[in-house]
Design a protein around this motif. Structure first.
Motif, PDB file in Angstrom:
ATOM      1  N   ARG A  95       0.826  -1.213   0.000  1.00  0.00           N
ATOM      2  CA  ARG A  95       0.000   0.000   0.000  1.00  0.00           C
ATOM      3  C   ARG A  95       0.855   1.256   0.000  1.00  0.00           C
ATOM      4  O   ARG A  95       1.758   1.402   0.815  1.00  0.00           O
ATOM      5  CB  ARG A  95      -0.885   0.026   1.237  1.00  0.00           C
TER       6      ARG A  95
ATOM      7  N   ILE B 187       1.045   5.025   0.984  1.00  0.00           N
ATOM      8  CA  ILE B 187       0.369   5.855   1.976  1.00  0.00           C
ATOM      9  C   ILE B 187       1.083   7.201   2.050  1.00  0.00           C
ATOM     10  O   ILE B 187       2.311   7.266   2.119  1.00  0.00           O
ATOM     11  CB  ILE B 187       0.383   5.172   3.362  1.00  0.00           C
TER      12      ILE B 187
ATOM     13  N   ASP C  54      -5.655   5.441   7.501  1.00  0.00           N
ATOM     14  CA  ASP C  54      -4.678   4.750   6.660  1.00  0.00           C
ATOM     15  C   ASP C  54      -3.912   3.667   7.418  1.00  0.00           C
ATOM     16  O   ASP C  54      -3.206   2.869   6.818  1.00  0.00           O
ATOM     17  CB  ASP C  54      -3.675   5.746   6.070  1.00  0.00           C
TER      18      ASP C  54
END
Length: 104
Positions: free
Chosen positions: A27, A29, A60
């Motif tokens: 991911r 972020i 997040d």
């Protein structure tokens, strides 16, 4: 509109313009990275070394756990590179500090 919603909108705008990018797992972020520094020694008093950290929004941080690798997308001279995630520290304002340790 509630305060939290207004704050979330403002956070998104600031991150878009001023934030750093970190990769946690797979991911991407946005957050704010701060590199460690050794504070000056005053006489015989040794001051603390501050760990690197990457501050992200609580929303997040879902699914992020200690032990994961965090890659900060910055030049090495600015502290970019790979880190081990040591601890998550929420601050009660909607942000979480990911406390990091440089990978050996």
């Amino acid at each position: 509109m509630r305060f939290r919603e207004l704050s979330d909108d403002m956070d998104a705008l600031v991150l878009d313009d001023l934030g750093d990018i970190g990769l946690v797992g797979d991911r991407e972020i946005a957050g704010f990275f701060s590199a460690p520094w050794l504070q000056p020694r005053m006489g015989r008093i040794n001051t603390a070394l501050r760990e690197p950290q990457f501050e992200i929004r609580v929303s997040d941080a879902v699914g992020i756990e200690p032990g994961q690798v965090v890659v900060i997308d910055l030049p090495v001279q600015d502290g970019g590179g790979q880190y081990d995630l040591v601890k998550l520290e929420p601050d009660g304002t909607g942000w979480v500090a990911l406390l990091l340790r440089a990978k050996a």
